[in-house]
Design an enzyme around this catalytic site. Structure first.
Site, PDB file in Angstrom:
ATOM      1  N   GLN A  53       0.836  -1.207   0.000  1.00  0.00           N
ATOM      2  CA  GLN A  53       0.000   0.000   0.000  1.00  0.00           C
ATOM      3  C   GLN A  53       0.869   1.254   0.000  1.00  0.00           C
ATOM      4  OE1 GLN A  53      -1.867   0.744   3.789  1.00  0.00           O
ATOM      5  NE2 GLN A  53      -3.614   1.800   2.877  1.00  0.00           N
ATOM      6  N   GLU A  86      -9.475  -1.526   5.557  1.00  0.00           N
ATOM      7  CA  GLU A  86      -8.228  -1.620   6.310  1.00  0.00           C
ATOM      8  C   GLU A  86      -8.518  -1.600   7.809  1.00  0.00           C
ATOM      9  OE1 GLU A  86      -5.303   1.374   5.372  1.00  0.00           O
ATOM     10  OE2 GLU A  86      -3.809   0.434   6.669  1.00  0.00           O
ATOM     11  N   SER A  94      -3.995   6.646  12.793  1.00  0.00           N
ATOM     12  CA  SER A  94      -3.630   6.596  14.225  1.00  0.00           C
ATOM     13  C   SER A  94      -4.900   6.628  15.092  1.00  0.00           C
ATOM     14  CB  SER A  94      -2.722   7.772  14.578  1.00  0.00           C
ATOM     15  OG  SER A  94      -3.496   8.942  14.706  1.00  0.00           O
TER      16      SER A  94
HETATM   17  C1  LIG Z   1       4.512  -0.301  11.286  1.00  0.00           C
HETATM   18  C2  LIG Z   1       3.840   0.631  10.331  1.00  0.00           C
HETATM   19  C3  LIG Z   1       3.372   0.148   9.128  1.00  0.00           C
HETATM   20  C4  LIG Z   1       2.791   1.013   8.202  1.00  0.00           C
HETATM   21  N1  LIG Z   1       2.411   0.514   6.974  1.00  0.00           N
HETATM   22  C5  LIG Z   1       1.955   1.379   6.021  1.00  0.00           C
HETATM   23  C6  LIG Z   1       1.697   0.916   4.685  1.00  0.00           C
HETATM   24  O1  LIG Z   1       1.839  -0.270   4.376  1.00  0.00           O
HETATM   25  N2  LIG Z   1       1.306   1.825   3.777  1.00  0.00           N
HETATM   26  C7  LIG Z   1       1.101   3.145   4.067  1.00  0.00           C
HETATM   27  O2  LIG Z   1       0.709   3.900   3.194  1.00  0.00           O
HETATM   28  N3  LIG Z   1       1.357   3.617   5.311  1.00  0.00           N
HETATM   29  C8  LIG Z   1       1.778   2.765   6.290  1.00  0.00           C
HETATM   30  N4  LIG Z   1       2.064   3.227   7.561  1.00  0.00           N
HETATM   31  C9  LIG Z   1       1.948   4.664   7.824  1.00  0.00           C
HETATM   32  C10 LIG Z   1       0.827   5.037   8.762  1.00  0.00           C
HETATM   33  O3  LIG Z   1      -0.420   4.972   8.124  1.00  0.00           O
HETATM   34  C11 LIG Z   1       1.140   6.430   9.298  1.00  0.00           C
HETATM   35  O4  LIG Z   1       2.309   6.318  10.084  1.00  0.00           O
HETATM   36  C12 LIG Z   1       0.018   6.991  10.137  1.00  0.00           C
HETATM   37  O5  LIG Z   1      -1.085   7.312   9.325  1.00  0.00           O
HETATM   38  C13 LIG Z   1       0.452   8.249  10.927  1.00  0.00           C
HETATM   39  O6  LIG Z   1       1.016   9.179  10.068  1.00  0.00           O
HETATM   40  P1  LIG Z   1       2.456   9.825  10.378  1.00  0.00           P
HETATM   41  O7  LIG Z   1       3.439   8.727  10.619  1.00  0.00           O
HETATM   42  O8  LIG Z   1       2.752  10.794   9.273  1.00  0.00           O
HETATM   43  O9  LIG Z   1       2.289  10.588  11.737  1.00  0.00           O
HETATM   44  P2  LIG Z   1       1.582  12.013  11.925  1.00  0.00           P
HETATM   45  O10 LIG Z   1       0.367  12.085  11.076  1.00  0.00           O
HETATM   46  O11 LIG Z   1       2.601  13.081  11.775  1.00  0.00           O
HETATM   47  O12 LIG Z   1       1.126  11.933  13.427  1.00  0.00           O
HETATM   48  C14 LIG Z   1       2.001  12.201  14.519  1.00  0.00           C
HETATM   49  C15 LIG Z   1       1.166  12.213  15.804  1.00  0.00           C
HETATM   50  O13 LIG Z   1       0.190  13.257  15.742  1.00  0.00           O
HETATM   51  C16 LIG Z   1      -1.129  12.735  15.937  1.00  0.00           C
HETATM   52  N5  LIG Z   1      -2.065  13.459  15.077  1.00  0.00           N
HETATM   53  C17 LIG Z   1      -1.922  13.719  13.756  1.00  0.00           C
HETATM   54  N6  LIG Z   1      -3.018  14.378  13.297  1.00  0.00           N
HETATM   55  C18 LIG Z   1      -3.872  14.505  14.326  1.00  0.00           C
HETATM   56  C19 LIG Z   1      -5.170  15.082  14.470  1.00  0.00           C
HETATM   57  N7  LIG Z   1      -5.806  15.649  13.449  1.00  0.00           N
HETATM   58  N8  LIG Z   1      -5.738  15.028  15.704  1.00  0.00           N
HETATM   59  C20 LIG Z   1      -5.122  14.439  16.764  1.00  0.00           C
HETATM   60  N9  LIG Z   1      -3.872  13.887  16.677  1.00  0.00           N
HETATM   61  C21 LIG Z   1      -3.274  13.918  15.478  1.00  0.00           C
HETATM   62  C22 LIG Z   1      -1.013  11.285  15.519  1.00  0.00           C
HETATM   63  O14 LIG Z   1      -2.013  10.489  16.131  1.00  0.00           O
HETATM   64  C23 LIG Z   1       0.376  10.909  16.002  1.00  0.00           C
HETATM   65  O15 LIG Z   1       0.345  10.603  17.366  1.00  0.00           O
HETATM   66  C24 LIG Z   1       2.630   2.385   8.511  1.00  0.00           C
HETATM   67  C25 LIG Z   1       3.080   2.869   9.747  1.00  0.00           C
HETATM   68  C26 LIG Z   1       3.682   2.021  10.647  1.00  0.00           C
HETATM   69  C27 LIG Z   1       4.182   2.574  11.953  1.00  0.00           C
END
Ligand SMILES: Cc1cc2nc3c(=O)[nH]c(=O)nc-3n(C[C@H](O)[C@H](O)[C@H](O)COP(=O)(O)OP(=O)(O)OC[C@H]3O[C@@H](n4cnc5c(N)ncnc54)[C@H](O)[C@@H]3O)c2cc1C
Length: 402
Positions: free
Chosen positions: A128, A247, A387
């Protein structure tokens, strides 16, 4: 919903048990035990899928017209529960659980005819490509660019945290096709047919638990035919949101949690508390297990409610956010209690001892090998798939009307 098993459900359960007795080999079970997260050894996972496929059971939730078994929700629940209880590998197959159902809903006939059978047979393995650096929760800000050039798009950019990109041969991907439109309106959903195509580079990211599950993927002038768009150009956001419901709501949370809780009970029966008695007989630890049991039961009942809605033709809606949040947090709690139970043995986390075929001995009793790996691995479950904070926002809006 009537939760009692009818005679035909009992007969179906026995059929599943007989299949598992015959097909779930010791190697498959041993490997599943050594896997802390969702990604079991690829060859064994494909072998398990092929065994299921031979029986017509590789896609429990797919309708018959697309090669699924056409099971009702109760049969799907029984199948998932029996697989979890027997220690089958967690399939984590993004073809089956995500892109397949999305193609059924939004794909063209030629796309369904070509891709769906290859997902069922294990010929194709999908990853993905949604998240990017800086675009996870704020997915609509994604920057990977697809520029039209004749019959192709030329893709440049990068995807981050791509689970299984190193073993997948295909990727479903969100790309920006109109940088001038509002963020959600300039995105398209495209299928990348060959992960070894010129210009694609996959770099591993090793997790805290010491495993290679996730990657960063780079695109440098990668050509993808326009016919690989799913839905219309610039309408990818609609397709992407449709996929996210699968998902979040898709997997057998209750069955896997119950399995983890049973494993915790076995560990606590073998471990001793300071007075030499079995840890499971210690009233304070016992209370923690029983409280967690109540939470697992709540997840199971929420799942039953979703099943009931689905069987009445309704959409799970915000319930998939409830399941995602409570399921992942309860799982984290179980892994925390396992760490508490094995105490000092949580320290020497010997990654090599759980590599398939390795002769490195674990430190301490056999049951102390996996808890730290599982504890570290499940930290990510409240981040991926959207998240838990973001899920709470969805529930606040959709359920509480805030
Ligand atoms: C082990 C693992 C596997 C993954 N596999 C995939 C994959 O196969 N394909 C893919 O596309 N992605 C994948 N991901 C990515 C995952 O979907 C993102 O990490 C996730 O959506 C969070 O985005 P970010 O890492 O940019 O964190 P951010 O969006 O920057 O978030 C950082 C923190 O801020 C909080 N936050 C952000 N926005 C808000 C809001 N509006 N209100 C309250 N709190 C908020 C979050 O909850 C988090 O605690 C994976 C991630 C991990 C850790």
């Amino acid at each position: 919903m009537d939760l009692a098993m009818r005679a035909e459900d009992v007969a179906f359960r026995d059929e599943v048990r007989a299949f598992l007795d015959e097909n779930l080999t010791d190697d498959l079970k041993a490997h599943a035990r050594l896997t802390p997260g969702i990604l079991a050894d690829h060859d064994l996972r494909v072998e398990w899928l092929k065994r299921l496929h031979k029986r017509g059971w590789s896609a429990p939730s797919w309708p018959k017209e697309y090669g699924g078994p056409g099971w009702n929700v109760m049969q799907r629940f029984i199948f998932a529960s029996e697989c979890a209880a027997a220690g089958a590998p967690i399939s984590s197959n993004m073809g089956l659980s995500m892109v397949g159902p999305t193609l059924m809903g939004h794909g063209r006939k030629e796309q369904k005819d070509y891709y769906l059978p290859r997902i069922l047979s294990g010929e194709d393995w999908w990853c993905q490509g949604y998240s990017e650096p800086g675009s996870g929760s704020d997915l609509a800000s994604l920057q990977t660019r697809a520029v039209a050039d004749g019959d192709d798009y030329v893709i440049n950019g990068t995807k981050l945290w791509t689970t299984g990109a190193h073993i997948a041969n295909k990727m479903f991907c969100l790309v920006r096709t109109d940088p001038k439109a509002k963020p959600q309106e300039g995105i398209s959903f495209i299928l990348i047919d060959d992960m070894s195509a010129p210009g694609i580079k996959v770099e591993p990211i090793i997790t805290l638990a010491g495993d290679h599950e996730v990657n960063q993927v780079f695109f440098d002038d990668v050509r993808v035919p326009k016919k690989n768009l799913v839905g219309a150009e610039n309408n990818g956001w609609t397709v992407a949101k449709y996929l996210l419901e699968f998902e979040r709501g898709g997997s057998a949370h209750g069955a896997n949690l119950r399995n983890g809780l049973n494993r915790l009970r076995r560990i606590a029966s073998d471990e001793r508390s300071s007075d030499g008695a079995r840890l499971i007989d210690d009233p304070a630890f016992r209370r923690k297990i029983d409280e967690t049991d109540v939470e697992v039961t709540a997840v199971e009942f929420t799942e039953h409610r979703i099943m009931s809605a689905l069987s009445n033709g309704q959409n799970p809606g915000a319930a998939s956010s409830i399941i995602k949040t409570r399921g992942t947090e309860t799982n984290q709690k179980i892994t925390e209690l396992a760490i508490e139970a094995i105490a000092y043995y949580a320290g020497p986390h010997v990654v090599e001892a759980r590599i398939w075929g390795s002769n490195v001995a674990p430190v301490g009793p056999e049951h102390a090998l996996m808890p730290m790996a599982k504890y570290l691995n499940t930290r990510a479950s409240s981040i991926y798939g959207g998240s838990n904070e973001v899920q709470r926002n969805i529930m606040a809006k959709a359920v509480l009307g805030l």
